[in-house]
Design a protein around this motif. Structure first.
Motif, short mmCIF file in Angstrom:
data_model
loop_
_atom_site.label_atom_id
_atom_site.label_comp_id
_atom_site.label_asym_id
_atom_site.label_seq_id
_atom_site.Cartn_x
_atom_site.Cartn_y
_atom_site.Cartn_z
N THR A 45 -31.89 6.40 20.95
CA THR A 45 -32.78 6.68 19.82
C THR A 45 -33.63 7.90 20.08
N ALA A 46 -34.06 8.06 21.33
CA ALA A 46 -34.90 9.22 21.68
C ALA A 46 -34.13 10.52 21.48
N GLY B 75 -40.63 3.51 21.02
CA GLY B 75 -41.73 4.46 21.14
C GLY B 75 -42.67 4.48 19.95
N SER B 76 -42.28 3.84 18.85
CA SER B 76 -43.16 3.76 17.68
C SER B 76 -42.81 2.51 16.88
N VAL B 77 -43.81 1.94 16.23
CA VAL B 77 -43.60 0.73 15.44
C VAL B 77 -42.86 1.09 14.15
N HIS B 78 -41.70 0.49 13.96
CA HIS B 78 -41.00 0.65 12.69
C HIS B 78 -40.19 -0.61 12.42
N MET C 261 -42.93 -8.68 15.82
CA MET C 261 -41.60 -8.11 16.04
C MET C 261 -41.63 -6.58 15.98
N GLY C 262 -42.37 -6.04 15.03
CA GLY C 262 -42.49 -4.59 14.95
C GLY C 262 -43.16 -4.01 16.18
N GLU C 263 -44.18 -4.71 16.67
CA GLU C 263 -44.88 -4.26 17.88
C GLU C 263 -43.93 -4.25 19.08
N MET C 264 -43.13 -5.28 19.23
CA MET C 264 -42.20 -5.36 20.36
C MET C 264 -41.10 -4.30 20.23
N GLU C 265 -40.60 -4.08 19.03
CA GLU C 265 -39.60 -3.04 18.81
C GLU C 265 -40.17 -1.67 19.18
N GLY C 266 -41.46 -1.47 18.88
CA GLY C 266 -42.12 -0.22 19.21
C GLY C 266 -42.19 0.03 20.70
N LYS C 267 -42.22 -1.03 21.50
CA LYS C 267 -42.25 -0.86 22.95
C LYS C 267 -40.98 -0.20 23.46
N ILE C 268 -39.88 -0.40 22.73
CA ILE C 268 -38.60 0.16 23.15
C ILE C 268 -38.37 1.53 22.54
N ASP D 193 -35.71 5.49 7.83
CA ASP D 193 -36.86 4.73 8.35
C ASP D 193 -37.45 3.72 7.36
N VAL D 194 -36.90 3.58 6.16
CA VAL D 194 -37.49 2.64 5.20
C VAL D 194 -36.48 1.65 4.60
#
Length: 335
Positions: A207-208, A159-162, A150-157, A36-37
């Motif tokens: 991913t889920a 489930g969390s901003v990363h 971009m992080g916000e939009m990725e989080g929509k898919i 995750d980093v």
């Protein structure tokens, strides 16, 4: 270099008849040692593009969206269920906060990455879309603002901003996600002589599902090992200790559990070891795997072996890559 850094893109768009095409490269997140980093953008050594492209062009209607490309059939038929629609809405809201407005436009997504592949497919679409929208409107959003979006939009898919996919996809190279002191991500030095052989078998690991298989709690020893190896990898990258960096590319957080979701992963690891691999790991949440090699001929042989023994269907593929240091960029006006 992103279009947010170049104020001349508005003029370029007008010169080209009000059309820009943005490209965003595939990326590999986690890289075994940095769950995750850490993430890295990928560029095939044969010069081909491994990633999505988005065209943004002038239109008579406020918004239109269509999809083309090898994996377009995997996307929702309803444009409003496509993440590009969400990007358009979010970008419009960001412009409104600055007293600006959206131009009437059409977006065309060239979907070249498979969904659920572990190669940052959703990040690719998000980054290319927002890079293209920003260039089309004359780059009113800066690099930091775009990355947040971009992080916000990725989080929509997911489930969390990363940011471990969107940061390298947008900024290029290998990115260390910080999210401290107002800094989202920063690039770290890379080993230019490394070849990254990536292979997508053609199957899907969501991913889920990949996150659900992970334990809710970890042993203290595993946490200490994770922190120690990540610190060692970053230190070795800066101090140019290639052997040390390669020796700690090992995963105690995700791979021990996710390997069971990827048929043939252990065989890939064994084959890589027999052929001089520096490391083998799972790209993102899988099922794509990566093998790090130093010799191009060995990397090509590894690619051929994976095409014959790891790829499961016609959707799968393998590529020998270096790291894409450019990240997202505008490549022209036509797909």
């Amino acid at each position: 270099m992103s279009s947010a850094m170049n104020p001349d893109f508005e003029q370029d768009a007008m010169v080209q008849g009000g059309s820009v095409v943005a490209y965003a490269p595939a990326s590999s997140a986690n890289l075994s040692v940095g769950f995750d980093v850490l993430g890295a953008a990928l560029a095939p050594v044969d010069g081909s593009l491994l990633g999505d492209r988005v065209q943004v062009k002038s239109a008579e209607v406020p918004f239109a969206l269509s999809s083309v490309g090898r994996y377009a059939h995997k996307l929702p038929d309803d444009p409003k269920k496509n993440i590009l629609h969400d990007c358009w809405v979010a970008y419009g809201e960001a412009l409104e906060k600055r007293g600006l407005g959206l131009k009437p436009l059409e977006m065309v997504l060239e979907k070249n990455l498979p969904v659920g592949s572990g190669l940052g497919s959703s990040a690719c679409s998000v980054v290319a879309a927002l890079e293209g929208l920003n260039a089309f409107h004359g780059a009113p959003l800066n690099e930091h603002d775009l990355l947040l979006l971009m992080g916000e939009m990725e989080g929509k898919i997911s489930g969390s901003v990363h940011y471990d996919n969107v940061a390298p996809c947008y900024l290029g190279g290998m990115q260390l996600v910080l999210e401290e002191g107002g800094v989202i991500s920063q690039g770290i030095p890379v080993f230019d002589e490394w070849y990254w052989v990536v292979c997508y078998p053609g199957t899907v690991v969501s991913t889920a599902a990949a996150r659900a298989i992970l334990p809710a709690q970890y042993r203290r020893q595993d946490c200490l090992t994770y922190g120690r190896r990540l610190a060692a990898f970053v230190h070795a990258s800066y101090s140019r200790q290639e052997g040390l960096a390669a020796s700690v590319l090992k995963d105690v957080i995700a791979e021990p559990y996710r390997a069971a979701l990827i048929e043939g992963f252990n065989e890939v690891r064994a084959q890589g070891a027999q052929n001089g691999a520096l490391a083998t790991g799972i790209s993102g949440s899988g099922p794509t795997v990566f093998v790090v090699m130093k010799d191009l001929a060995q990397a090509e042989r590894m690619k051929e072996w994976m095409e014959a023994h790891f790829v499961r269907n016609e959707d799968g593929f393998a590529r020998v890559c270096k790291l894409d240091m450019a990240g997202a960029r505008v490549t022209g006006s036509e797909l």
